[in-house]
Design an enzyme around this catalytic site. Structure first.
Site, PDB file in Angstrom:
ATOM      1  N   SER A 147       0.853  -1.189   0.000  1.00  0.00           N
ATOM      2  CA  SER A 147       0.000   0.000   0.000  1.00  0.00           C
ATOM      3  C   SER A 147       0.893   1.246   0.000  1.00  0.00           C
ATOM      4  CB  SER A 147      -0.913  -0.025   1.215  1.00  0.00           C
ATOM      5  OG  SER A 147      -0.138  -0.107   2.379  1.00  0.00           O
ATOM      6  N   LYS A 203      -1.644   5.738  -5.117  1.00  0.00           N
ATOM      7  CA  LYS A 203      -2.719   5.504  -6.079  1.00  0.00           C
ATOM      8  C   LYS A 203      -3.600   6.736  -6.220  1.00  0.00           C
ATOM      9  CE  LYS A 203      -4.375   1.827  -4.546  1.00  0.00           C
ATOM     10  NZ  LYS A 203      -5.462   1.359  -3.736  1.00  0.00           N
ATOM     11  N   GLY A 204      -3.825   7.404  -5.092  1.00  0.00           N
ATOM     12  CA  GLY A 204      -4.679   8.597  -5.105  1.00  0.00           C
ATOM     13  C   GLY A 204      -4.078   9.674  -5.987  1.00  0.00           C
ATOM     14  N   LEU A 205      -2.786   9.898  -5.831  1.00  0.00           N
ATOM     15  CA  LEU A 205      -2.116  10.927  -6.640  1.00  0.00           C
ATOM     16  C   LEU A 205      -2.079  10.521  -8.106  1.00  0.00           C
ATOM     17  CD1 LEU A 205       0.900  12.024  -4.435  1.00  0.00           C
ATOM     18  CD2 LEU A 205      -0.953  13.453  -5.301  1.00  0.00           C
ATOM     19  N   GLU A 237     -11.068  -8.083   2.023  1.00  0.00           N
ATOM     20  CA  GLU A 237     -12.198  -7.133   1.941  1.00  0.00           C
ATOM     21  C   GLU A 237     -12.390  -6.555   0.543  1.00  0.00           C
ATOM     22  OE1 GLU A 237      -9.610  -6.548   4.110  1.00  0.00           O
ATOM     23  OE2 GLU A 237     -10.362  -5.693   5.983  1.00  0.00           O
ATOM     24  N   LYS A 243       9.523  -9.237 -10.305  1.00  0.00           N
ATOM     25  CA  LYS A 243       8.694 -10.365  -9.860  1.00  0.00           C
ATOM     26  C   LYS A 243       7.450  -9.945  -9.060  1.00  0.00           C
ATOM     27  CE  LYS A 243      10.132 -14.275 -10.373  1.00  0.00           C
ATOM     28  NZ  LYS A 243      10.196 -14.882 -11.707  1.00  0.00           N
ATOM     29  N   CYS A 301     -10.495  25.877  13.549  1.00  0.00           N
ATOM     30  CA  CYS A 301     -11.500  25.089  14.255  1.00  0.00           C
ATOM     31  C   CYS A 301     -11.144  24.983  15.741  1.00  0.00           C
ATOM     32  CB  CYS A 301     -11.639  23.736  13.566  1.00  0.00           C
ATOM     33  SG  CYS A 301     -13.250  23.009  13.856  1.00  0.00           S
ATOM     34  N   ARG A 349     -18.245  19.771  16.613  1.00  0.00           N
ATOM     35  CA  ARG A 349     -19.435  19.597  17.458  1.00  0.00           C
ATOM     36  C   ARG A 349     -19.698  20.807  18.329  1.00  0.00           C
ATOM     37  NH1 ARG A 349     -17.650  14.472  17.800  1.00  0.00           N
ATOM     38  NH2 ARG A 349     -19.185  13.163  16.792  1.00  0.00           N
ATOM     39  N   HIS A 399     -12.779  24.905   8.181  1.00  0.00           N
ATOM     40  CA  HIS A 399     -11.501  24.366   7.705  1.00  0.00           C
ATOM     41  C   HIS A 399     -11.178  24.925   6.312  1.00  0.00           C
ATOM     42  CE1 HIS A 399     -10.720  21.306  10.813  1.00  0.00           C
ATOM     43  NE2 HIS A 399     -12.041  21.309  10.942  1.00  0.00           N
ATOM     44  N   GLU A 434      -8.489  24.987   4.751  1.00  0.00           N
ATOM     45  CA  GLU A 434      -7.521  24.174   3.990  1.00  0.00           C
ATOM     46  C   GLU A 434      -8.219  23.235   3.006  1.00  0.00           C
ATOM     47  OE1 GLU A 434      -8.274  23.861   7.168  1.00  0.00           O
ATOM     48  OE2 GLU A 434      -8.118  21.802   7.924  1.00  0.00           O
TER      49      GLU A 434
HETATM   50  N1  GLN Z   1     -13.203  19.340  18.868  1.00  0.00           N
HETATM   51  C1  GLN Z   1     -13.771  20.561  18.380  1.00  0.00           C
HETATM   52  C2  GLN Z   1     -15.252  20.407  18.055  1.00  0.00           C
HETATM   53  O1  GLN Z   1     -15.725  19.322  17.835  1.00  0.00           O
HETATM   54  C3  GLN Z   1     -13.024  21.046  17.158  1.00  0.00           C
HETATM   55  C4  GLN Z   1     -13.142  20.137  15.994  1.00  0.00           C
HETATM   56  C5  GLN Z   1     -12.144  20.433  14.916  1.00  0.00           C
HETATM   57  O2  GLN Z   1     -11.148  21.098  15.171  1.00  0.00           O
HETATM   58  N2  GLN Z   1     -12.367  19.929  13.728  1.00  0.00           N
HETATM   59  O3  GLN Z   1     -15.955  21.396  17.998  1.00  0.00           O
END
Ligand code: GLN
Length: 552
Positions: free
Chosen positions: A13, A17-19, A148, A188, A380, A474, A519, A521
C-alpha cells in the site's frame, strides 16, 4: 455516456494511487474532457469520520457534508472539481445499506449474498450520477489480494463485461523495488500482483510501475511480456520533488495517450499543461522562505494534516516562497518549552483537533503568538482555544473552557465559552443533534455561509462580504461573550447568517491573529491558493524581514 477507468494497486500500500488517479484526471481534463473521481474503500467503517488520523490520515469533508478519504482532497486539488457524497464509499456503507434493505424486506425472502447483492450495490454506486462526465475514474482502496477488496474487484470485473471494453479500462499500480545486494530492479512482485488480478478475471490495460530509479527498457519489456500488456503501456512512476510534477512526468511517458488508445479515442495532440508549468516554476524558484510551526496532536504522520500542508504549499505558490513546516507535538509540550521551540519560527498555526490531551501545549503556543506578535492562524479547535486563551489571560475569565473537556464550572449566566451545539440552521433547515447521539456523521459538517464584518481583516482578505467554508465540529464559541471580547479588541468578524455562531475572530492589537471555526484548507487549490493561507504566509514573510531588522 461516461467511460470508466478503474485504478487498483498491488504489492504494497501507500504507492500513491490517489495521486496517480488525480494526475490522470488532470491530464484528461487538460485534453478538454470532463472528469470525476471516485474512491471505493474496502474497510468496514461506514465512513472515515470516526477513524484515527494517526492510522488513516485526515478526514476530508466535501461541500455536501460527507466525511471521506483524504484521496478526495487530491482529486479536488488536481482537477478543481468539487467532490460530492456520491464520490466516496466503503464496504461498511455498502453492507449497512444492504442490511437495512434486508430488514425492510426488499429482498422478498431471497438469500442475500455477496454476489449478486453486494456487487450490485457497488455497481449501482459506481454508475450513479455519471451522465455529465466523459470519464469517471474509480480508485479501489487497499491492495489486490486483500480479502475485503474482493467484492469491489468482482464488481468492476462485471462492469467490464457488461459495458464492454469501449467503456471500461483497468490500470494497475505496482512497485518495482531495487534490491541493493543484487544491484537490480526486480519485476517479480509486479508479475505476481498482475497474476493475482488476472485470477479474479481482470486483465490490466496499463501498468504504472513505481520505482526509485529509471526502469531499463529490457525490464519494462519483461514486465509487458509476462503481464500480457503492450510495451508502451508499461509506464514508469518515478519519485518526484513535488506532487504537482506528477501529471507532467506521466504525460511525458505517454500515460494519457495510452488511456485514449485503450478506448480507441483519436489522439488530437498533447494536453495543455501550461498552468502546471507555471506553478512548477513558482515552486522550483522561490524568492523567499518561511518556517511555520504547526502545534497539533497528530504530527507523527504527514497524512494526518494533508490538506493543511498542501494549503500552506499553495500559499507558498501564491507568494513565491518556500514554506517549511515545523511539526510540534502538543502533547508533552509545556510552557517551559515554548520560547525555545517557537522563537525562530515566522508564524504559528494550531489546527483542528479533538479532546483535551495536548490542550495546555496548544494554549501555551497561542499565548506565545499573541504576546510576541507572531502571525497566528487557529483552525476550528485552534480558534476555540484562541478564545479560551484570550478569555483566561486577557479578560481574566479564569475558568473559561469548552464543554468538550468535561462538566463546566459556570461563573455567570452566559454559560460555557465553548459549548456543545445541539441545534443550528443550514439555510432554512433546522439541524439537531442529541447529546448522547452517535459519534459518526453527527457533527456540523460541510459548507455553511458566513458573513464578514465591514472593514475587518477577514473581509479585506476574502475581498467579499459573504463566504462559504466547510465545517467539521461539534462545539461552538458562545456568542454571549461577543461584547466583552470586542471591547478588548478581539473582533468576531465572521458570523453565521443568523448571527448566532461566531465563525471568525481577529485580534486588532496584533499584526495577524485570526481564528476560523471552519476548515479553509479543504478548499485550497494549487491554482487557487486559499486567500487566508496566502495572507497568513505573507504575514509570516513580513515577520522574517522584521527578524532581520531586529538582528541588524
Ligand atoms: N473538537 C472541536 C469540536 O468538535 C473542534 C473540531 C475540529 O477542530 N475539527 O468542535
Amino acid at each position: 455516456m461516461a467511460r470508466f477507468i478503474f485504478i487498483t494497486g498491488g504489492v504494497v500500500s501507500s504507492l500513491g494511487k490517489g495521486l496517480a488517479s488525480a494526475s490522470l484526471g488532470a491530464l484528461l481534463q487538460a485534453r478538454g474532457y470532463k472528469v470525476r473521481l471516485r474512491k471505493l474503500d474496502p474497510y468496514l467503517n461506514v465512513d472515515p469520520g470516526t477513524m484515527n488520523p494517526n492510522q488513516h490520515g485526515e478526514v476530508f469533508v466535501t461541500d455536501d457534508g460527507a466525511e471521506t478519504d483524504l484521496d478526495l482532497g487530491h482529486y479536488e486539488r488536481f482537477t478543481g472539481v468539487n467532490a460530492r457524497r456520491s464520490d466516496s464509499v466503503s464496504s461498511g456503507w455498502i453492507y449497512s445499506t444492504l442490511l437495512t434493505k434486508e430488514r425492510r424486506g426488499d429482498y422478498l425472502g431471497g438469500t442475500v449474498q455477496v454476489i449478486p447483492h453486494v456487487t450490485d450495490l457497488i455497481k449501482e454506486f459506481i454508475l450513479k450520477d455519471t451522465d455529465q462526465e466523459d470519464f469517471i475514474l474509480c480508485e479501489i482502496g487497499g491492495t489486490v489480494g486483500d480479502i475485503e477488496g474482493l467484492p469491489f474487484l468482482e464488481a468492476i470485473r462485471q462492469l467490464g463485461y457488461e459495458l464492454g471494453r469501449e467503456r471500461v479500462m483497468y490500470i494497475h499500480l505496482t512497485l518495482v523495488p531495487y534490491i541493493a545486494a543484487a544491484k537490480e530492479l526486480k519485476t517479480k512482485p509486479t508479475q505476481h500482483s498482475v497474476k493475482e488480478l488476472r485470477s479474479i478475471g481482470i486483465q490490466p490495460d496499463i501498468l504504472l510501475c513505481r520505482a526509485d530509479r529509471e526502469i531499463p527498457l529490457s525490464e519494462r519489456r519483461k514486465i509487458a511480456l509476462f503481464c500480457n500488456i503492450r510495451e508502451d503501456a508499461v509506464i514508469q512512476a518515478l519519485d518526484v520533488g513535488s506532487v504537482y510534477e506528477v501529471p507532467k512526468r506521466y504525460s511525458e511517458q505517454g500515460f494519457d495517450r495510452q488511456v485514449l488508445k485503450c478506448f480507441g479515442i483519436e489522439d488530437k495532440g498533447a494536453p495543455d499543461l501550461g498552468k502546471w508549468d507555471e506553478i512548477l516554476d513558482r515552486i522550483q524558484h522561490p524568492k523567499g522562505e518561511v518556517t511555520i510551526a504547526i502545534v497539533g496532536k497528530y504530527t507523527g504522520i504527514g497524512d494526518a494534516y494533508k490538506s493543511l500542508s498542501e494549503a500552506l504549499d499553495h500559499a507558498g505558490i501564491a507568494n513565491q516562497a518556500r514554506v517549511h513546516i515545523r511539526w510540534i507535538d502538543a502533547a508533552g509540550f509545556e510552557k517551559e518549552d515554548v520560547a525555545k521551540a517557537l522563537q525562530d519560527v515566522n508564524a504559528i498555526l494550531v489546527p483542528g483537533g479533538f479532546g483535551e490531551r495536548g490542550v495546555s501545549g496548544k494554549l501555551a503556543a497561542i499565548t506565545y503568538a499573541r504576546e510576541h506578535n507572531k502571525p497566528y492562524l487557529g483552525i476550528c479547535f485552534g480558534m476555540q482555544l484562541a478564545t479560551i486563551e484570550f478569555a483566561r489571560n486577557v479578560l481574566g475569565i479564569k475558568n473559561a473552557a469548552s464543554t468538550e473537556f468535561g462538566p463546566y464550572q459556570e461563573s455567570d449566566d452566559r454559560g460555557p465559552l465553548v459549548g456543545l451545539m445541539t441545534e443550528w440552521l443550514r439555510g432554512n433547515v433546522l439541524e439537531t443533534r442529541k447529546r448522547d447521539g452517535d459519534m459518526g456523521g453527527t457533527m456540523r459538517l460541510g459548507a455553511y455561509e458566513c458573513n464578514l464584518s465591514n472593514g475587518s481583516l477577514a473581509a479585506q482578505i476574502y475581498g467579499n462580504a459573504s463566504i462559504e467554508e466547510r465545517h467539521r465540529h461539534r462545539y461552538e464559541v458562545n456568542v454571549q461573550y461577543r461584547d466583552v471580547f470586542e471591547k478588548a479588541d478581539m473582533l468576531f468578524s465572521g458570523m453565521s447568517p443568523g448571527g448566532n455562531l461566531p465563525e471568525i475572530i481577529e485580534y486588532k492589537k496584533h499584526p495577524w491573529f485570526v481564528g476560523v471555526q471552519f476548515h479553509p484548507e479543504l478548499k485550497s487549490r494549487p491554482f487557487a491558493p486559499h486567500p487566508l493561507f496566502a495572507s497568513f504566509v505573507k504575514a509570516a514573510l513580513k515577520e522574517t524581514k522584521q527578524d532581520k531588522k531586529e538582528a541588524a
